[in-house]
Scaffold this motif. Structure first.
Motif, PDB file in Angstrom:
ATOM      1  N   GLU A 135     -39.737 -15.796 -66.856  1.00  0.00           N
ATOM      2  CA  GLU A 135     -40.402 -16.190 -65.611  1.00  0.00           C
ATOM      3  C   GLU A 135     -39.467 -16.231 -64.406  1.00  0.00           C
ATOM      4  O   GLU A 135     -39.861 -16.657 -63.330  1.00  0.00           O
ATOM      5  N   SER A 136     -38.222 -15.821 -64.570  1.00  0.00           N
ATOM      6  CA  SER A 136     -37.244 -15.959 -63.493  1.00  0.00           C
ATOM      7  C   SER A 136     -36.563 -14.615 -63.227  1.00  0.00           C
ATOM      8  O   SER A 136     -36.018 -13.995 -64.137  1.00  0.00           O
ATOM      9  N   LYS A 137     -36.600 -14.208 -61.978  1.00  0.00           N
ATOM     10  CA  LYS A 137     -36.001 -12.940 -61.581  1.00  0.00           C
ATOM     11  C   LYS A 137     -35.119 -13.180 -60.361  1.00  0.00           C
ATOM     12  O   LYS A 137     -35.493 -13.916 -59.455  1.00  0.00           O
ATOM     13  N   GLY A 138     -33.946 -12.579 -60.350  1.00  0.00           N
ATOM     14  CA  GLY A 138     -33.038 -12.715 -59.220  1.00  0.00           C
ATOM     15  C   GLY A 138     -32.870 -11.391 -58.497  1.00  0.00           C
ATOM     16  O   GLY A 138     -33.052 -10.325 -59.084  1.00  0.00           O
ATOM     17  N   TYR A 139     -32.546 -11.459 -57.199  1.00  0.00           N
ATOM     18  CA  TYR A 139     -32.339 -10.274 -56.370  1.00  0.00           C
ATOM     19  C   TYR A 139     -31.019 -10.405 -55.629  1.00  0.00           C
ATOM     20  O   TYR A 139     -30.654 -11.497 -55.179  1.00  0.00           O
ATOM     21  N   VAL A 140     -30.315  -9.300 -55.483  1.00  0.00           N
ATOM     22  CA  VAL A 140     -29.107  -9.235 -54.658  1.00  0.00           C
ATOM     23  C   VAL A 140     -29.373  -8.173 -53.601  1.00  0.00           C
ATOM     24  O   VAL A 140     -29.478  -6.990 -53.913  1.00  0.00           O
ATOM     25  N   LEU A 141     -29.517  -8.603 -52.352  1.00  0.00           N
ATOM     26  CA  LEU A 141     -29.790  -7.671 -51.268  1.00  0.00           C
ATOM     27  C   LEU A 141     -28.573  -7.571 -50.361  1.00  0.00           C
ATOM     28  O   LEU A 141     -28.009  -8.588 -49.953  1.00  0.00           O
ATOM     29  N   LEU A 142     -28.177  -6.353 -50.055  1.00  0.00           N
ATOM     30  CA  LEU A 142     -27.082  -6.105 -49.120  1.00  0.00           C
ATOM     31  C   LEU A 142     -27.682  -5.607 -47.826  1.00  0.00           C
ATOM     32  O   LEU A 142     -28.613  -4.806 -47.830  1.00  0.00           O
ATOM     33  N   LEU A 143     -27.127  -6.087 -46.720  1.00  0.00           N
ATOM     34  CA  LEU A 143     -27.611  -5.670 -45.412  1.00  0.00           C
ATOM     35  C   LEU A 143     -26.538  -4.842 -44.723  1.00  0.00           C
ATOM     36  O   LEU A 143     -25.368  -5.210 -44.737  1.00  0.00           O
ATOM     37  N   PRO A 144     -26.925  -3.754 -44.087  1.00  0.00           N
ATOM     38  CA  PRO A 144     -25.935  -2.972 -43.341  1.00  0.00           C
ATOM     39  C   PRO A 144     -25.466  -3.757 -42.119  1.00  0.00           C
ATOM     40  O   PRO A 144     -26.185  -4.603 -41.588  1.00  0.00           O
ATOM     41  N   SER A 145     -24.252  -3.483 -41.680  1.00  0.00           N
ATOM     42  CA  SER A 145     -23.695  -4.233 -40.550  1.00  0.00           C
ATOM     43  C   SER A 145     -24.468  -4.002 -39.262  1.00  0.00           C
ATOM     44  O   SER A 145     -24.371  -4.794 -38.333  1.00  0.00           O
ATOM     45  N   ASP A 146     -25.253  -2.923 -39.196  1.00  0.00           N
ATOM     46  CA  ASP A 146     -26.008  -2.661 -37.980  1.00  0.00           C
ATOM     47  C   ASP A 146     -27.479  -3.059 -38.110  1.00  0.00           C
ATOM     48  O   ASP A 146     -28.313  -2.636 -37.320  1.00  0.00           O
ATOM     49  N   ALA A 147     -27.792  -3.920 -39.094  1.00  0.00           N
ATOM     50  CA  ALA A 147     -29.167  -4.429 -39.204  1.00  0.00           C
ATOM     51  C   ALA A 147     -29.491  -5.222 -37.941  1.00  0.00           C
ATOM     52  O   ALA A 147     -28.624  -5.886 -37.374  1.00  0.00           O
ATOM     53  N   SER A 148     -30.733  -5.142 -37.501  1.00  0.00           N
ATOM     54  CA  SER A 148     -31.101  -5.916 -36.313  1.00  0.00           C
ATOM     55  C   SER A 148     -31.398  -7.350 -36.744  1.00  0.00           C
ATOM     56  O   SER A 148     -31.927  -7.594 -37.827  1.00  0.00           O
ATOM     57  N   VAL A 149     -31.035  -8.295 -35.896  1.00  0.00           N
ATOM     58  CA  VAL A 149     -31.196  -9.716 -36.182  1.00  0.00           C
ATOM     59  C   VAL A 149     -31.923 -10.348 -35.005  1.00  0.00           C
ATOM     60  O   VAL A 149     -31.578 -10.107 -33.852  1.00  0.00           O
ATOM     61  N   ASP A 150     -32.929 -11.142 -35.308  1.00  0.00           N
ATOM     62  CA  ASP A 150     -33.674 -11.817 -34.253  1.00  0.00           C
ATOM     63  C   ASP A 150     -34.359 -13.037 -34.844  1.00  0.00           C
ATOM     64  O   ASP A 150     -34.277 -13.284 -36.043  1.00  0.00           O
ATOM     65  N   VAL A 151     -35.037 -13.781 -34.013  1.00  0.00           N
ATOM     66  CA  VAL A 151     -35.822 -14.919 -34.458  1.00  0.00           C
ATOM     67  C   VAL A 151     -37.283 -14.580 -34.206  1.00  0.00           C
ATOM     68  O   VAL A 151     -37.659 -14.244 -33.092  1.00  0.00           O
ATOM     69  N   GLU A 152     -38.074 -14.654 -35.257  1.00  0.00           N
ATOM     70  CA  GLU A 152     -39.498 -14.376 -35.143  1.00  0.00           C
ATOM     71  C   GLU A 152     -40.255 -15.464 -35.895  1.00  0.00           C
ATOM     72  O   GLU A 152     -39.987 -15.704 -37.065  1.00  0.00           O
ATOM     73  N   GLU A 153     -41.156 -16.125 -35.192  1.00  0.00           N
ATOM     74  CA  GLU A 153     -41.972 -17.190 -35.771  1.00  0.00           C
ATOM     75  C   GLU A 153     -41.109 -18.231 -36.482  1.00  0.00           C
ATOM     76  O   GLU A 153     -41.446 -18.712 -37.556  1.00  0.00           O
ATOM     77  N   GLY A 154     -39.973 -18.557 -35.891  1.00  0.00           N
ATOM     78  CA  GLY A 154     -39.102 -19.587 -36.431  1.00  0.00           C
ATOM     79  C   GLY A 154     -38.223 -19.147 -37.583  1.00  0.00           C
ATOM     80  O   GLY A 154     -37.504 -19.960 -38.149  1.00  0.00           O
ATOM     81  N   LEU A 155     -38.256 -17.875 -37.954  1.00  0.00           N
ATOM     82  CA  LEU A 155     -37.438 -17.378 -39.054  1.00  0.00           C
ATOM     83  C   LEU A 155     -36.344 -16.454 -38.523  1.00  0.00           C
ATOM     84  O   LEU A 155     -36.593 -15.633 -37.638  1.00  0.00           O
ATOM     85  N   LEU A 156     -35.143 -16.599 -39.074  1.00  0.00           N
ATOM     86  CA  LEU A 156     -34.071 -15.659 -38.769  1.00  0.00           C
ATOM     87  C   LEU A 156     -34.459 -14.358 -39.463  1.00  0.00           C
ATOM     88  O   LEU A 156     -34.560 -14.296 -40.686  1.00  0.00           O
ATOM     89  N   THR A 157     -34.732 -13.319 -38.674  1.00  0.00           N
ATOM     90  CA  THR A 157     -35.340 -12.101 -39.182  1.00  0.00           C
ATOM     91  C   THR A 157     -34.362 -10.934 -39.123  1.00  0.00           C
ATOM     92  O   THR A 157     -33.765 -10.681 -38.084  1.00  0.00           O
ATOM     93  N   PHE A 158     -34.235 -10.255 -40.251  1.00  0.00           N
ATOM     94  CA  PHE A 158     -33.383  -9.076 -40.351  1.00  0.00           C
ATOM     95  C   PHE A 158     -34.273  -7.863 -40.602  1.00  0.00           C
ATOM     96  O   PHE A 158     -35.172  -7.903 -41.431  1.00  0.00           O
ATOM     97  N   ARG A 159     -34.002  -6.810 -39.856  1.00  0.00           N
ATOM     98  CA  ARG A 159     -34.731  -5.555 -40.023  1.00  0.00           C
ATOM     99  C   ARG A 159     -33.721  -4.426 -40.125  1.00  0.00           C
ATOM    100  O   ARG A 159     -32.584  -4.547 -39.675  1.00  0.00           O
ATOM    101  N   GLU A 160     -34.181  -3.316 -40.678  1.00  0.00           N
ATOM    102  CA  GLU A 160     -33.313  -2.160 -40.804  1.00  0.00           C
ATOM    103  C   GLU A 160     -32.934  -1.675 -39.405  1.00  0.00           C
ATOM    104  O   GLU A 160     -33.670  -1.909 -38.447  1.00  0.00           O
ATOM    105  N   PRO A 161     -31.795  -1.021 -39.284  1.00  0.00           N
ATOM    106  CA  PRO A 161     -31.397  -0.494 -37.974  1.00  0.00           C
ATOM    107  C   PRO A 161     -32.424   0.501 -37.462  1.00  0.00           C
ATOM    108  O   PRO A 161     -33.092   1.172 -38.254  1.00  0.00           O
TER     109      PRO A 161
END
Length: 190
Positions: free
Chosen positions: A64-90
């Motif tokens: 019942e337990s699954k883990g994820y390891v996500l890597l983000l590229p250094s040029d991912a866009s970062v912003d705040v949307e609806e109170g969440l720190l949001t990361f999107r692809e470049p």
């Protein structure tokens, strides 16, 4: 960008997969949202190749337990949307066969741009070493970025040794430094 966050939670009705659950609890538990494209196996495979790392994308810890390891590229866009720190692809991914050569951007500006713009925040409390203020492009909310560790947070960063607490009797936030055996209701400067 090394967020180094983890969250846990149970699936709820309507979630089609454990990945859906992971995305929800990351937002609820850590205040972080990663776009669906950043979760995509193909995207994560390209990022791992570009960085030269051999990490699994996911693993089962139990039935019942699954883990994820996500890597983000250094040029991912970062912003705040609806109170969440949001990361999107470049907007223009640069993670083909080599590591990204471009600087990370926050709300459309580089870290160096934000360093030069810190005068816009004069009159606000002084930040600990290596921290700068960044204004979200969508909401004009200010968050904090550590130029050395790449950490981002909406909570005012505290100097080394200080921790934030809430008084059980008054409900007020106070700050404590165990090494100095000091507490204060005022934000510590050092």
């Amino acid at each position: 960008i090394d967020l180094n966050v983890s969250a846990e939670g149970r699936s709820i009705e309507g979630e089609a997969s454990l990945k859906d659950t992971a995305r929800r609890v990351l937002g609820e538990g850590c205040g972080v949202y990663l776009s669906e494209n950043l979760w995509a196996e193909g995207f994560q495979t390209r990022v791992r190749r570009a960085f030269g790392v051999n990490l699994p994308l996911e693993w089962f810890d139990s039935d019942e337990s699954k883990g994820y390891v996500l890597l983000l590229p250094s040029d991912a866009s970062v912003d705040v949307e609806e109170g969440l720190l949001t990361f999107r692809e470049p907007a223009e991914p640069r993670i083909g066969g080599a590591a990204s050569a471009g600087p990370a951007t926050f709300a459309g500006r580089t870290v160096e741009d934000w360093k030069r713009m810190q005068h816009e925040f004069r009159g606000l409390p002084r930040l600990p070493a290596d921290w700068i203020r960044v204004k979200s492009r969508n909401s004009d909310k200010v968050y904090f970025f550590n130029t050395r560790t790449q950490q981002t947070t909406f909570e005012f960063p505290l100097p080394a040794g200080w921790t934030r607490h809430v008084s059980k009797t008054t409900g007020r936030t106070y700050y404590f430094n165990a090494q100095k055996a000091q507490s204060s209701f005022e934000l510590p400067a050092e």
